[in-house]
Design a protein around this motif. Sequence first.
Motif, PDB file in Angstrom:
ATOM      1  N   TYR A  29       0.818  -1.214   0.000  1.00 45.94           N
ATOM      2  CA  TYR A  29       0.000   0.000   0.000  1.00 45.94           C
ATOM      3  C   TYR A  29       0.858   1.273   0.000  1.00 45.94           C
ATOM      4  O   TYR A  29       0.320   2.378  -0.101  1.00 45.94           O
ATOM      5  N   GLY A  69      11.081   8.515   6.123  1.00 45.91           N
ATOM      6  CA  GLY A  69      11.574   8.240   4.786  1.00 45.91           C
ATOM      7  C   GLY A  69      10.432   7.745   3.905  1.00 45.91           C
ATOM      8  O   GLY A  69       9.261   7.974   4.255  1.00 45.91           O
ATOM      9  N   GLY A  70      10.706   6.967   2.929  1.00 49.30           N
ATOM     10  CA  GLY A  70      11.706   5.936   2.765  1.00 49.30           C
ATOM     11  C   GLY A  70      12.123   5.347   4.113  1.00 49.30           C
ATOM     12  O   GLY A  70      11.406   5.449   5.091  1.00 49.30           O
ATOM     13  N   GLU A  71      13.260   4.728   4.127  1.00 41.31           N
ATOM     14  CA  GLU A  71      13.751   4.175   5.385  1.00 41.31           C
ATOM     15  C   GLU A  71      14.954   5.001   5.851  1.00 41.31           C
ATOM     16  O   GLU A  71      16.047   4.895   5.273  1.00 41.31           O
ATOM     17  N   THR A  97      11.045   7.487  12.748  1.00 39.57           N
ATOM     18  CA  THR A  97      10.096   6.459  12.295  1.00 39.57           C
ATOM     19  C   THR A  97      10.852   5.515  11.367  1.00 39.57           C
ATOM     20  O   THR A  97      11.461   5.966  10.394  1.00 39.57           O
ATOM     21  N   SER A 121       7.282   0.721  12.381  1.00 40.82           N
ATOM     22  CA  SER A 121       6.078   0.348  11.641  1.00 40.82           C
ATOM     23  C   SER A 121       6.003  -1.175  11.567  1.00 40.82           C
ATOM     24  O   SER A 121       6.941  -1.816  11.096  1.00 40.82           O
ATOM     25  N   MET A 192      -4.964   5.263   4.495  1.00 39.28           N
ATOM     26  CA  MET A 192      -5.225   6.533   3.801  1.00 39.28           C
ATOM     27  C   MET A 192      -5.053   6.376   2.283  1.00 39.28           C
ATOM     28  O   MET A 192      -4.206   5.601   1.833  1.00 39.28           O
TER      29      MET A 192
HETATM   30  N1  SAM Z   1      10.343   3.366   6.531  1.00 39.00           N
HETATM   31  C1  SAM Z   1       9.778   4.012   7.689  1.00 39.00           C
HETATM   32  C2  SAM Z   1       8.752   3.128   8.348  1.00 39.00           C
HETATM   33  O1  SAM Z   1       8.546   2.014   7.881  1.00 39.00           O
HETATM   34  O2  SAM Z   1       8.192   3.548   9.357  1.00 39.00           O
HETATM   35  C3  SAM Z   1       9.197   5.388   7.448  1.00 39.00           C
HETATM   36  C4  SAM Z   1       8.374   5.632   6.236  1.00 39.00           C
HETATM   37  S1  SAM Z   1       6.813   4.782   6.146  1.00 39.00           S
HETATM   38  C5  SAM Z   1       6.193   5.517   4.652  1.00 39.00           C
HETATM   39  C6  SAM Z   1       5.919   5.570   7.451  1.00 39.00           C
HETATM   40  C7  SAM Z   1       4.562   5.027   7.788  1.00 39.00           C
HETATM   41  O3  SAM Z   1       3.632   5.338   6.782  1.00 39.00           O
HETATM   42  C8  SAM Z   1       4.503   3.533   7.995  1.00 39.00           C
HETATM   43  O4  SAM Z   1       3.992   3.280   9.284  1.00 39.00           O
HETATM   44  C9  SAM Z   1       3.515   3.087   6.955  1.00 39.00           C
HETATM   45  O5  SAM Z   1       2.782   1.979   7.362  1.00 39.00           O
HETATM   46  C10 SAM Z   1       2.650   4.320   6.819  1.00 39.00           C
HETATM   47  N2  SAM Z   1       1.852   4.337   5.605  1.00 39.00           N
HETATM   48  C11 SAM Z   1       2.284   4.199   4.341  1.00 39.00           C
HETATM   49  N3  SAM Z   1       1.245   4.255   3.480  1.00 39.00           N
HETATM   50  C12 SAM Z   1       0.122   4.427   4.213  1.00 39.00           C
HETATM   51  C13 SAM Z   1      -1.272   4.544   3.901  1.00 39.00           C
HETATM   52  N4  SAM Z   1      -1.716   4.499   2.663  1.00 39.00           N
HETATM   53  N5  SAM Z   1      -2.134   4.722   4.932  1.00 39.00           N
HETATM   54  C14 SAM Z   1      -1.692   4.770   6.208  1.00 39.00           C
HETATM   55  N6  SAM Z   1      -0.386   4.668   6.557  1.00 39.00           N
HETATM   56  C15 SAM Z   1       0.503   4.487   5.577  1.00 39.00           C
END
Ligand code: SAM
Length: 332
Positions: A29, A69-71, A97, A121, A192
Amino acid sequence: MEQLVSQNKQPVTYLRLSVTDKCQLRCFYCAPHSKFIWQPHEKIMRYEEMLRIINIMSNIGVEKIRITGGEPLLKKDIARFMGNVADIPGIKDVSLTTNGLLLGKHLQDLMDAGIKRINVSLDTLNPAIFKSITGVDAFQVVWDNIVKSMEMGFHPVKLNVVAMKDINDNEIIDFATLTMNMPLNIRFIEFMPIGPAAHLMAKHFLAVDEIIDKIKTELGPIVPIKKEFNKHQGPATLYRLENSVGELGFISAMSHHFCETCNRIRLTCDGKLRPCLLNDIEFDLLSPIRMGAGDNDLEAIIRKTALLKSRPATGNMTCIKKCMRPMISIGG
Ligand code: SAM
């Protein structure tokens, strides 16, 4: 100093800074599986450029920075950079994060840099489902790193769980139960419509109210946690199960907007400043920096962006626009 504010005069005090668009995971997602192309190196902000922007922001009242990020742990010298951010006068809180994969290797450096607050996450406690969500067989590594963070004294350690129908809705009770004996904050986040997730909303969206009802039915009453004890709580509504060690947080970005109290802006790793996650408006800060803009010019762009933060026209989900850019390139 004149405080940075949104259209409805809400102070904007919180920056989510994405330091890279690279990630080892391909959550279905978040990151489009095959099509995603990293930004070329020269388009990514350098640490000095990020620090300059944070310095300007801290002068106008931004005091909390979350590195994402990204990571972010893929980025060289990230702990040192986070320490540099924490040293900027006016910055009171710096947090991370992460997907948790590389966390074990960085914990000591993060601690030495004065970082205490970590969000990991993790959408499932089942290794096979972890692999099907992320494309990588690494649940145990992430779990071991979460345990190690708690053992080393990081606090709070939060687990971000994106709640999804037919994916992990049968694990809500397992996640909530973790808080009974572990000092973990479990934060359930509504799905989202961002980038590749937009067309999956109908299939997987699960409202926070449903999650709360499920927890109350199966585990008993939940007790609200007062805000004043949680000044860094962000948009989550916080509860705990009776006699639990950890906390439960619920982020209802879709079913109950928190736009009126939203205090955050986002800076992507390619230097685009965004007033809102769920809207594709963004302003370029990196090009002006590289063309020699002064701090006043950059501050003007930052103020213009914050002023585009507005309350939604209606209270229902339809007022939220889809966001076309994938989350992996914005920074969640
Ligand atoms: N790599 C890091 C991580 O995994 O936390 C930081 C970036 S990641 C994009 C940050 C958070 O965004 C994660 O918890 C991920 O699950 C959440 N996320 C990404 N797409 C999403 C969506 N469509 N709806 C809700 N949360 C989302």
